[in-house]
Scaffold this motif. Structure first.
Motif, PDB file in Angstrom:
ATOM      1  N   VAL A  69     119.433  69.670  28.587  1.00  0.00           N
ATOM      2  CA  VAL A  69     120.070  69.216  27.335  1.00  0.00           C
ATOM      3  C   VAL A  69     119.042  69.229  26.210  1.00  0.00           C
ATOM      4  CG1 VAL A  69     121.174  67.261  26.178  1.00  0.00           C
ATOM      5  CG2 VAL A  69     121.778  67.810  28.542  1.00  0.00           C
ATOM      6  N   ALA A  70     117.812  68.806  26.521  1.00  0.00           N
ATOM      7  CA  ALA A  70     116.738  68.825  25.525  1.00  0.00           C
ATOM      8  C   ALA A  70     116.450  70.249  25.076  1.00  0.00           C
ATOM      9  CB  ALA A  70     115.476  68.177  26.087  1.00  0.00           C
ATOM     10  N   ASP A  71     116.423  71.194  26.015  1.00  0.00           N
ATOM     11  CA  ASP A  71     116.199  72.603  25.670  1.00  0.00           C
ATOM     12  C   ASP A  71     117.273  73.100  24.714  1.00  0.00           C
ATOM     13  OD1 ASP A  71     114.094  72.482  27.417  1.00  0.00           O
ATOM     14  OD2 ASP A  71     114.972  73.813  28.926  1.00  0.00           O
ATOM     15  N   HIS A  72     118.523  72.786  25.035  1.00  0.00           N
ATOM     16  CA  HIS A  72     119.650  73.224  24.210  1.00  0.00           C
ATOM     17  C   HIS A  72     119.564  72.612  22.816  1.00  0.00           C
ATOM     18  CE1 HIS A  72     123.690  74.479  23.149  1.00  0.00           C
ATOM     19  NE2 HIS A  72     124.022  73.215  22.881  1.00  0.00           N
ATOM     20  N   LYS A  73     119.210  71.338  22.758  1.00  0.00           N
ATOM     21  CA  LYS A  73     119.094  70.666  21.463  1.00  0.00           C
ATOM     22  C   LYS A  73     117.974  71.276  20.634  1.00  0.00           C
ATOM     23  CE  LYS A  73     118.909  66.111  19.303  1.00  0.00           C
ATOM     24  NZ  LYS A  73     118.816  64.639  19.523  1.00  0.00           N
ATOM     25  N   CYS A  74     116.876  71.638  21.294  1.00  0.00           N
ATOM     26  CA  CYS A  74     115.770  72.285  20.585  1.00  0.00           C
ATOM     27  C   CYS A  74     116.242  73.557  19.893  1.00  0.00           C
ATOM     28  CB  CYS A  74     114.638  72.625  21.551  1.00  0.00           C
ATOM     29  SG  CYS A  74     113.702  71.198  22.140  1.00  0.00           S
ATOM     30  N   ARG A  75     116.985  74.377  20.619  1.00  0.00           N
ATOM     31  CA  ARG A  75     117.468  75.637  20.036  1.00  0.00           C
ATOM     32  C   ARG A  75     118.418  75.363  18.867  1.00  0.00           C
ATOM     33  NH1 ARG A  75     117.645  76.808  25.611  1.00  0.00           N
ATOM     34  NH2 ARG A  75     119.900  76.493  25.717  1.00  0.00           N
ATOM     35  N   GLN A  76     119.261  74.348  19.015  1.00  0.00           N
ATOM     36  CA  GLN A  76     120.178  73.984  17.930  1.00  0.00           C
ATOM     37  C   GLN A  76     119.415  73.575  16.672  1.00  0.00           C
ATOM     38  OE1 GLN A  76     122.649  70.917  19.818  1.00  0.00           O
ATOM     39  NE2 GLN A  76     124.406  72.287  19.658  1.00  0.00           N
ATOM     40  N   ILE A  77     118.398  72.740  16.852  1.00  0.00           N
ATOM     41  CA  ILE A  77     117.610  72.249  15.719  1.00  0.00           C
ATOM     42  C   ILE A  77     116.878  73.399  15.035  1.00  0.00           C
ATOM     43  CG2 ILE A  77     115.656  70.811  15.042  1.00  0.00           C
ATOM     44  CD1 ILE A  77     118.261  69.278  15.688  1.00  0.00           C
ATOM     45  N   ILE A  78     116.297  74.297  15.837  1.00  0.00           N
ATOM     46  CA  ILE A  78     115.595  75.445  15.255  1.00  0.00           C
ATOM     47  C   ILE A  78     116.539  76.271  14.401  1.00  0.00           C
ATOM     48  CG2 ILE A  78     114.437  77.633  15.784  1.00  0.00           C
ATOM     49  CD1 ILE A  78     113.405  76.200  18.388  1.00  0.00           C
ATOM     50  N   ASN A  79     117.703  76.578  14.944  1.00  0.00           N
ATOM     51  CA  ASN A  79     118.681  77.385  14.199  1.00  0.00           C
ATOM     52  C   ASN A  79     119.155  76.669  12.938  1.00  0.00           C
ATOM     53  OD1 ASN A  79     118.987  79.828  15.760  1.00  0.00           O
ATOM     54  ND2 ASN A  79     119.919  78.591  17.359  1.00  0.00           N
ATOM     55  N   ARG A  80     119.331  75.353  13.024  1.00  0.00           N
ATOM     56  CA  ARG A  80     119.794  74.598  11.859  1.00  0.00           C
ATOM     57  C   ARG A  80     118.743  74.601  10.743  1.00  0.00           C
ATOM     58  NH1 ARG A  80     119.987  68.346  12.283  1.00  0.00           N
ATOM     59  NH2 ARG A  80     121.236  68.769  14.146  1.00  0.00           N
ATOM     60  N   LEU A  81     117.471  74.379  11.123  1.00  0.00           N
ATOM     61  CA  LEU A  81     116.419  74.344  10.113  1.00  0.00           C
ATOM     62  C   LEU A  81     116.212  75.723   9.485  1.00  0.00           C
ATOM     63  CD1 LEU A  81     113.804  71.958  11.764  1.00  0.00           C
ATOM     64  CD2 LEU A  81     115.203  71.513   9.764  1.00  0.00           C
ATOM     65  N   VAL A  82     116.310  76.769  10.288  1.00  0.00           N
ATOM     66  CA  VAL A  82     116.200  78.128   9.750  1.00  0.00           C
ATOM     67  C   VAL A  82     117.331  78.377   8.752  1.00  0.00           C
ATOM     68  CG1 VAL A  82     116.423  80.578  10.308  1.00  0.00           C
ATOM     69  CG2 VAL A  82     114.964  79.103  11.712  1.00  0.00           C
ATOM     70  N   ARG A  83     118.539  77.961   9.118  1.00  0.00           N
ATOM     71  CA  ARG A  83     119.714  78.172   8.262  1.00  0.00           C
ATOM     72  C   ARG A  83     119.629  77.374   6.965  1.00  0.00           C
ATOM     73  NH1 ARG A  83     122.926  77.060  11.899  1.00  0.00           N
ATOM     74  NH2 ARG A  83     123.415  74.885  11.426  1.00  0.00           N
ATOM     75  N   ASN A  84     119.148  76.143   7.059  1.00  0.00           N
ATOM     76  CA  ASN A  84     119.125  75.259   5.884  1.00  0.00           C
ATOM     77  C   ASN A  84     117.906  75.461   4.992  1.00  0.00           C
ATOM     78  OD1 ASN A  84     121.489  74.138   6.814  1.00  0.00           O
ATOM     79  ND2 ASN A  84     120.519  72.324   7.687  1.00  0.00           N
ATOM     80  N   ASN A  85     116.927  76.236   5.485  1.00  0.00           N
ATOM     81  CA  ASN A  85     115.701  76.460   4.708  1.00  0.00           C
ATOM     82  C   ASN A  85     115.364  77.945   4.680  1.00  0.00           C
ATOM     83  OD1 ASN A  85     114.614  73.481   4.317  1.00  0.00           O
ATOM     84  ND2 ASN A  85     115.253  73.655   6.458  1.00  0.00           N
ATOM     85  N   PRO A  86     116.198  78.730   4.020  1.00  0.00           N
ATOM     86  CA  PRO A  86     116.001  80.185   4.014  1.00  0.00           C
ATOM     87  C   PRO A  86     114.636  80.561   3.444  1.00  0.00           C
ATOM     88  CG  PRO A  86     117.568  79.500   2.306  1.00  0.00           C
ATOM     89  CD  PRO A  86     117.352  78.326   3.186  1.00  0.00           C
ATOM     90  N   GLY A  87     113.965  81.472   4.168  1.00  0.00           N
ATOM     91  CA  GLY A  87     112.658  81.936   3.720  1.00  0.00           C
ATOM     92  C   GLY A  87     111.498  81.062   4.121  1.00  0.00           C
ATOM     93  N   ALA A  88     111.766  79.910   4.725  1.00  0.00           N
ATOM     94  CA  ALA A  88     110.689  78.996   5.112  1.00  0.00           C
ATOM     95  C   ALA A  88     109.866  79.585   6.251  1.00  0.00           C
ATOM     96  CB  ALA A  88     111.268  77.649   5.526  1.00  0.00           C
ATOM     97  N   PHE A  89     108.609  79.176   6.315  1.00  0.00           N
ATOM     98  CA  PHE A  89     107.759  79.541   7.447  1.00  0.00           C
ATOM     99  C   PHE A  89     108.054  78.533   8.550  1.00  0.00           C
ATOM    100  CE2 PHE A  89     104.115  79.899  10.143  1.00  0.00           C
ATOM    101  CZ  PHE A  89     103.734  81.236  10.041  1.00  0.00           C
ATOM    102  N   VAL A  90     108.484  79.017   9.713  1.00  0.00           N
ATOM    103  CA  VAL A  90     108.973  78.144  10.786  1.00  0.00           C
ATOM    104  C   VAL A  90     108.009  78.179  11.968  1.00  0.00           C
ATOM    105  CG1 VAL A  90     110.853  77.680  12.395  1.00  0.00           C
ATOM    106  CG2 VAL A  90     111.364  78.438  10.056  1.00  0.00           C
ATOM    107  N   VAL A  91     107.499  76.993  12.326  1.00  0.00           N
ATOM    108  CA  VAL A  91     106.584  76.838  13.460  1.00  0.00           C
ATOM    109  C   VAL A  91     107.256  75.988  14.531  1.00  0.00           C
ATOM    110  CG1 VAL A  91     104.301  76.075  14.218  1.00  0.00           C
ATOM    111  CG2 VAL A  91     104.639  76.840  11.861  1.00  0.00           C
ATOM    112  N   VAL A  92     107.210  76.441  15.775  1.00  0.00           N
ATOM    113  CA  VAL A  92     107.751  75.672  16.898  1.00  0.00           C
ATOM    114  C   VAL A  92     106.613  75.421  17.880  1.00  0.00           C
ATOM    115  CG1 VAL A  92     109.471  75.569  18.740  1.00  0.00           C
ATOM    116  CG2 VAL A  92     109.994  76.782  16.604  1.00  0.00           C
TER     117      VAL A  92
END
Length: 463
Positions: A69-92
């Motif tokens: 469940v934690a893995d799935h939530k991580c992927r959801q959060i990554i996709n949400r932040l990418v979507r809400n912050n277009p062009g941002a530099f994304v570090v995981v």
């Protein structure tokens, strides 16, 4: 060159000036401590945290992988932040990043994935990669072109230690005293995600505690993966760390986030009972009250040892708050084994249960255990233990009604009630009518009264 807590980074600070960053943390207190440290380092370089509604230039996600469940939530959060912050530099980064770096790096919008070893040098990796991305963006004119880079090493090669002592938005500080684990319980991926046990020196940790006091800190929580195992790197002992921190003037409260029962010595319990600043508050992972299941889990104790530790704590600290981790529905937990666990927990003088369902983790030896608990049974078992926990917590709180105790209050929004905790971790609520801004981060004496409106705290009156 930038120096931060004795670490040297050859970075171009101009890339950070005037930028806005968004942070997201999943998982344990250790992760929150690390993220807070990232935020402080970036703030010192001119990066401010985004406010509500702002688009970030930089997103840092510190991940967890304790369950699927934690893995799935991580992927959801990554996709949400990418979507809400277009062009941002994304570090995981974080545990999921260590275990699944290639998969995460392929997510659209992700620029950089750092494993547990590389996390300690996040600033260096970030600076180099961000400059590279900006350069390529200037050449191509494509704002949405991601780097998709990842850096990880094998578990045996995870040897770095990233110091962390930060409070973020909270009153209390979180001091990272240890990282990694050598236990390899059958259900757990943490040793693979964080590496083997390692720690800094007592001297360096005392210096961080002194700095926390200089910044106005009054309470420090000791965090780590298996902090009772402190000393593997330096040849020191956890009890010696506790004694050294207790001697730091100005820090009025320490809490130990979690201690394995086999590493919770009577010497440590006795010391905490008479120490200057260590609070009567323990969190001890049990996982199962069935010796059959504990053996299947490859835990390092049995139920008798655990019960003895609880009795010892209550003998010398009758008002101690004791939290207990319990895993429900793991492989091999037959109905009879669960009933053993329930009866065992029912008999213990503990305050609260942290109940969570077992989750299958790829690569763990638990998958070889043939008996599988269905999801419906897991939910039913969780429900029963949560109800037991609620009853125990309520009874513990009720024992303290009408008592006078000291509370460290936390900042509240204007016009809202203030909250804080007693030495033994009872949550307290001061009505908005009595709350004042100057009470923030202050230890105040109160009289405990009835439960608040939702039963999450005891109301208080200043004495």
């Amino acid at each position: 060159m930038v120096i931060y807590e004795n670490r040297y980074f050859m970075i171009d600070t101009s890339i950070f000036q005037g930028k806005k960053a968004s942070y997201y943390t999943l998982g344990c207190k250790l992760n929150f401590s690390e993220t807070s440290t990232f935020g402080r380092m970036l703030h010192d370089l001119g990066v401010r945290t985004t406010q509500k509604g702002e688009v970030a230039d930089l997103c840092i996600i510190n991940t967890c992988s304790v369950t699927d469940v934690a893995d799935h939530k991580c992927r959801q959060i990554i996709n949400r932040l990418v979507r809400n912050n277009p062009g941002a530099f994304v570090v995981v980064t974080g545990c999921y990043a260590q275990l699944e770096p290639e998969r995460i790096s392929k997510i659209k919008g992700v620029d950089l994935v750092l494993g547990s070893n590389e996390k300690a040098s996040l600033m260096q990796f970030l600076s180099d990669a961000w400059i590279d991305k900006e350069s390529k963006k200037a050449e191509s004119g494509d704002d949405n072109n991601s780097l998709h880079r990842y850096y990880t090493v094998k578990t045996k090669d995870i040897k770095s230690f990233a110091p962390s002592c930060s409070r973020g938005n909270r009153t209390r500080y979180f001091l990272k005293v240890q990282d990694g684990c050598d236990y390899f319980c059958t259900y757990c991926t943490i040793p693979y995600a964080r590496g083997f046990s390692r720690n800094p020196s007592i001297q360096s940790l005392v210096a961080q505690a002194e700095q926390a006091y200089a910044e106005g800190g009054k309470e420090i929580v000791l965090t780590g993966v298996n902090i009772g195992d402190f000393g593997k790197t330096t040849g020191e002992k956890f009890i010696d760390l506790v004694k050294a921190l207790d001697a730091v003037e100005g820090i009025e409260r320490y809490r130990i986030s979690s201690l394995e029962p086999d590493l919770l010595s009577d010497e440590l319990i006795d010391y905490c009972a008479c120490s200057r600043a260590f609070m009567p508050h323990f969190h001890i992972p049990l996982q199962s009250g069935s010796d059959t299941v504990l053996k299947l889990m490859h835990r390092h104790y049995d139920s008798q040892l655990f019960a003895d530790k609880i009795r010892k704590i209550k003998q010398v600290m009758p008002d101690a708050f004791i939290g207990v981790d319990v895993m429900v529905g793991c492989r091999g937990e037959t109905p009879e084994c669960f009933e053993e666990t329930y009866r065992f927990l029912e008999s213990l003088d503990v305050t609260q249960l942290h109940v969570f369902p077992y989750s299958e983790r790829p690569g763990t030896s638990a998958l070889k255990i043939p008996y599988v608990v269905d999801e419906k049974s897991k939910k039913e078992r969780c429900k029963r233990l949560i109800e037991l926990s609620d009853a125990k917590t309520k009874a513990f709180y009720e024992q303290h009604i009408s008592k006078e105790m000291e509370v460290l209050f936390e900042k509240a929004s204007r016009g809202k009630a203030m909250h804080g905790f007693t030495a033994n971790y009872i949550r307290v609520e001061l009505p908005a009518s009595a709350a004042k801004e100057e009470y923030d981060n202050q230890i105040m004496r109160v009289k405990l009264e009835a439960f608040n409106h939702d039963g999450t705290a005891l109301k208080a009156e200043l004495v």
